[in-house]
Scaffold this motif. Structure first.
Motif: not given
Ligand code: SF4
Length: 390
Positions: A8, A11, A62, A64, A94-96
């Motif tokens: 995480n 990324g 996901r 980043t 996709t990350a916010d």
């Protein structure tokens, strides 16, 4: 640090390469090509096909960051950029706060597209300013002049919440006083991130050939070191301390995409010559796409992807690349990352015989959890790595 947390933190990035430039700069060894005519619609379709290909392979990841690099991606129509971003968003979670960077040159035609890129979803611009001096820009073979660079920076500031720019120093006869004046000029133009590179003579470039003939001499030794030190000091004083050898940022404004590379995270490389690293069940694979734009295009149109190399990265090679990338950063390398991403313990990778003189000599730091470089160590990182890993 467990494997999931490590993943995480690093990324997961998507790099998209646009391989074309208006002209070839004499110091450049990137995968960039000059073409009289480009069938942009065909290349755009192929980029989307390769996004689909890699998304199918990396389901559940996901994203980043997305990074449009080149070449000169600001030669792409904003519609092409929008379509690629849209495809990434549809294909992966996709990350916010996904960071979407596009590299741009400051010519007025490209600056005219900035709003189009912002509307396409780009939220960070990286401008290839390189110098704020007309003679230096001519020497570097750049198509823009200093006035265009300033205008582009002003427009970037008005258009994007985040922007960065690159400059090249240690040019022939570049005095420390001249460079500091140029740097202060650059800092006054704003930005929360600067990439400052010493001019290097890459084999195969016209600059390298001119240097071999004795026609071009760049600062080396003490003068190059003095330029580097002056750069570090000026940027730290301005609140943009180095977080990597050549990269400086205000707190929180670091390039998340590049941090993924330096922290040995995974990324997919889309487009001609792009590289990728994918880790599945603790085993990392290195990928490279075909370099020549037309050959890549043909492969994607016939096979759905342009991958030409796909090699497992053996644990010792993986540990080496984790150290080579991570020691560029001022934050250093968590020893847990080496175990999590290569399966090897730190002391299986680095012998105490090699480590001790570098720590005692003030070039490396080591504690229970991290290995890192000192400022002196970062200045001579190539020699440090050679002594540590040879
Ligand atoms: S614009 Fe950038 S990628 Fe293109 S030739 Fe110049 S340095 Fe290379």
């Amino acid at each position: 640090m467990n494997d999931a947390r490590e993943t995480n933190e690093a990324g997961f990035g998507v790099y998209i390469h646009w391989p074309f430039c208006a002209s070839k700069c004499p110091y450049c060894d990137f995968n960039s090509h000059v073409r009289e005519h480009i069938d942009e619609a065909r290349f755009a379709t192929a980029l989307r096909a390769e996004i689909d290909h890699f998304a199918a392979e990396t389901k559940g990841r996901r994203v980043t960051s997305i990074f449009f690099g080149g070449g000169t991606p600001s030669l792409m129509a904003p519609e092409t950029v929008a379509a690629a971003i849209d495809r990434v968003r549809r294909s992966w979670d996709t990350a916010d706060d996904v960071e979407i960077t596009l590299e741009a040159n400051p010519s007025s035609a490209e600056a005219g597209r900035f709003k189009g890129y912002r509307d396409a979803g780009v939220n960070r611009l990286s401008l290839g300013v390189q110098a704020l001096d007309d003679d230096a820009l001519t020497f570097l073979g750049r198509a823009h002049d200093a006035a265009q660079a300033r205008a582009a920076l002003t427009m970037a500031q008005a258009t994007f919440s985040r922007f960065s720019f690159d400059m090249i120093y240690a040019r022939p006869r570049h005095t420390t006083a001249d460079w500091l004046a140029e740097l202060h000029d650059a800092l006054a133009l704003g930005g929360d991130h600067l990439s400052l590179y010493q001019l290097t003579l890459e084999p195969g470039t016209p600059f390298h050939a001119r240097a071999a003939r004795g026609e071009l001499v760049v600062p080396d030794g003490d003068h190059a070191a003095a330029l580097y030190e002056a750069t570090q000091e000026a940027l730290a004083d301005a609140g943009l301390a180095a977080y990597e050898i050549s990269n400086h940022a205000r707190p929180g404004a670091q390039s998340r995409h590049n941090l993924t590379y330096w922290r040995a995270g995974d990324y997919v490389g889309i487009g001609p010559g792009a590289h990728g690293r994918l880790t599945v069940d603790g085993r990392t694979t290195a990928l490279r796409q075909r370099r020549a734009p037309e050959a890549w295009l043909k492969d994607v149109e016939t096979k759905g992807h342009g991958t030409t190399e796909r090699e497992p990265v053996e644990p010792d090679a993986r540990a080496t690349e984790i150290l080579m990338m991570g020691l560029r950063l001022t934050e250093g390398v968590p020893l847990a990352r080496i175990k999590a991403r290569s399966g090897l313990d730190f002391n299986e990778v680095v012998s105490s015989d090699r480590l001790a003189p570098l720590v005692d000599g003030g070039l490396l730091t080591l504690n229970d959890s991290h290995i890192g470089t000192t400022p002196a160590g970062r200045r001579v990182l190539d020699s440090v790595l050679a002594a540590l890993l040879a």
